[in-house]
Design an enzyme around this catalytic site. Structure first.
Site, PDB file in Angstrom:
ATOM      1  N   LYS A 112       0.839  -1.215   0.000  1.00  0.00           N
ATOM      2  CA  LYS A 112       0.000   0.000   0.000  1.00  0.00           C
ATOM      3  C   LYS A 112       0.874   1.264   0.000  1.00  0.00           C
ATOM      4  CE  LYS A 112      -4.453  -1.064   0.071  1.00  0.00           C
ATOM      5  NZ  LYS A 112      -4.447  -2.354  -0.521  1.00  0.00           N
ATOM      6  N   LYS A 192      -5.145 -10.106 -10.643  1.00  0.00           N
ATOM      7  CA  LYS A 192      -6.336 -10.566  -9.939  1.00  0.00           C
ATOM      8  C   LYS A 192      -7.533  -9.718 -10.398  1.00  0.00           C
ATOM      9  CE  LYS A 192      -7.834 -11.010  -5.138  1.00  0.00           C
ATOM     10  NZ  LYS A 192      -7.447 -10.919  -3.740  1.00  0.00           N
ATOM     11  N   LYS A 195     -12.227  -4.452  -9.639  1.00  0.00           N
ATOM     12  CA  LYS A 195     -12.966  -3.312 -10.191  1.00  0.00           C
ATOM     13  C   LYS A 195     -12.013  -2.162 -10.480  1.00  0.00           C
ATOM     14  CE  LYS A 195     -17.085  -3.070  -9.246  1.00  0.00           C
ATOM     15  NZ  LYS A 195     -18.453  -2.974  -8.783  1.00  0.00           N
TER      16      LYS A 195
END
Ligand code: SF4
Length: 324
Positions: A112, A192, A195
């Site tokens: 992240k 993967k 959205k």
């Protein structure tokens, strides 16, 4: 007594094939065997969400999908994380016993930091502590997760163990239950399904929109022409046939290798199989969507049931920690 399961998902809105194959099917199938609690983790989402204008709509659409695929509010508790604020209090208490070094080592934190270097907020570091609070607040023993979440569950076990050692046996150490379809690749065939990456196929799409999406899927890059023999093992369309069309899988592999089937026909067949599988779900979804208050009622009831458990645990934790 059934063992208790806790699982959560970020409010990403309408669910896609990856959510369906990777988590939802499993969630539905274990409802009779376990005492299940399924949570929309809206507070977790704030660690990466900067614009929250779609948050409520996304929660609504996601829970509509959950209900339509078969999550049953009579059997399982469905609720939104922030509707049971006891979890924030437990998060604070657990953060006092969690060494910072444990959190800085978590691989998803490091990822992240790379993805959003402009927004390395405290919530990102404390994410696994809040996740632990989510689980242990309900004394859940089993957490169904994908492989990428296993380090978080390991950490949850360590935090629970540390609390138990310091203040007496309070929490069961949760165990990860890996789903049988851990990783579903997207239409790009590389990442993967997600959205955010735009490589997904929403399960609530119409038949026609599903065909249009599947037609954009990347196939075997070495197969330039219809007459070129293909390599199904490197093709994600082939892998998706495995989930929606298993009886024809060997046949497709053989025809692909012998260049007897073209990629357009192969994708069309996949889209038809997806539509066939999801048609009953789409019908149920439309019926549920026609009751505008239904999702709200389910979530309010779920929050009430979850809070009843949460209050008991939190009171026990505070007593153990000497706060009462
Ligand atoms: S024929 Fe099917 S399995 Fe073979 S490369 Fe094309 S899409 Fe993939």
């Amino acid at each position: 007594m059934k063992r208790r399961v806790f699982s959560g998902a970020r409010p990403t809105g309408r669910q896609h094939l990856g959510n369906y194959l990777g988590a939802l099917q499993n969630w539905v199938s274990i409802q009779d065997e376990y005492d299940c609690i399924y949570c929309v983790v809206d507070v977790h989402a704030l660690t990466t969400l900067e614009d929250t204008s779609s948050l409520q709509q996304n929660i609504h659409e996601m829970v509509l999908d959950w209900l339509a695929v078969g999550l049953d509010p009579q059997k399982s508790i469905l609720f939104v994380q922030s509707h049971v604020p006891e979890v924030m209090e437990l998060h604070t208490l657990l953060s006092m016993i969690t060494p910072l070094g444990w959190l800085l080592r978590v691989p998803t934190f490091k990822e992240k930091v790379k993805i959003q270097p402009h927004n390395v907020n405290y919530g990102l570091v404390g994410y696994p502590v809040l996740q632990t609070a989510d689980i242990v607040l309900y004394k859940a023993e089993v957490v169904p997760v994908g492989e990428d979440q296993v380090p978080h569950i390991e950490l949850a076990r360590e935090i629970a163990r540390r609390f138990n050692n310091l203040f007496g046996n309070t929490f069961p150490e949760p165990v990860a239950k890996l789903t049988s379809f851990p990783l579903i690749l997207g239409l790009d065939g590389k990442e993967k399904m997600s959205k955010q990456l735009g490589n997904d196929v929403e399960i609530a799409l119409s038949d026609k929109a599903t065909i249009d999406r599947v037609m954009t899927a990347v196939t075997d890059p070495a197969r330039q022409y219809r007459s070129d023999p293909g390599h199904p093992e490197v093709c994600n369309v082939y892998h998706l046939h495995g989930y929606f069309n298993p009886s024809q899988l060997d046949d497709i592999a053989e025809q692909c290798r012998a260049a007897k089937i073209g990629c357009v026909d192969c994708k069309m067949l996949l889209a038809e199989k997806i539509n066939f599988t999801l048609r009953p779900f789409r019908k149920r979804r439309a019926a549920l969507a026609a009751k505008p208050q239904y999702v709200k009622e389910v979530l309010a009831d779920g929050a009430q049931r979850a809070q009843a458990i949460a209050r008991v645990t939190l009171s026990e934790v505070k007593q153990r920690m000497g706060l009462v």
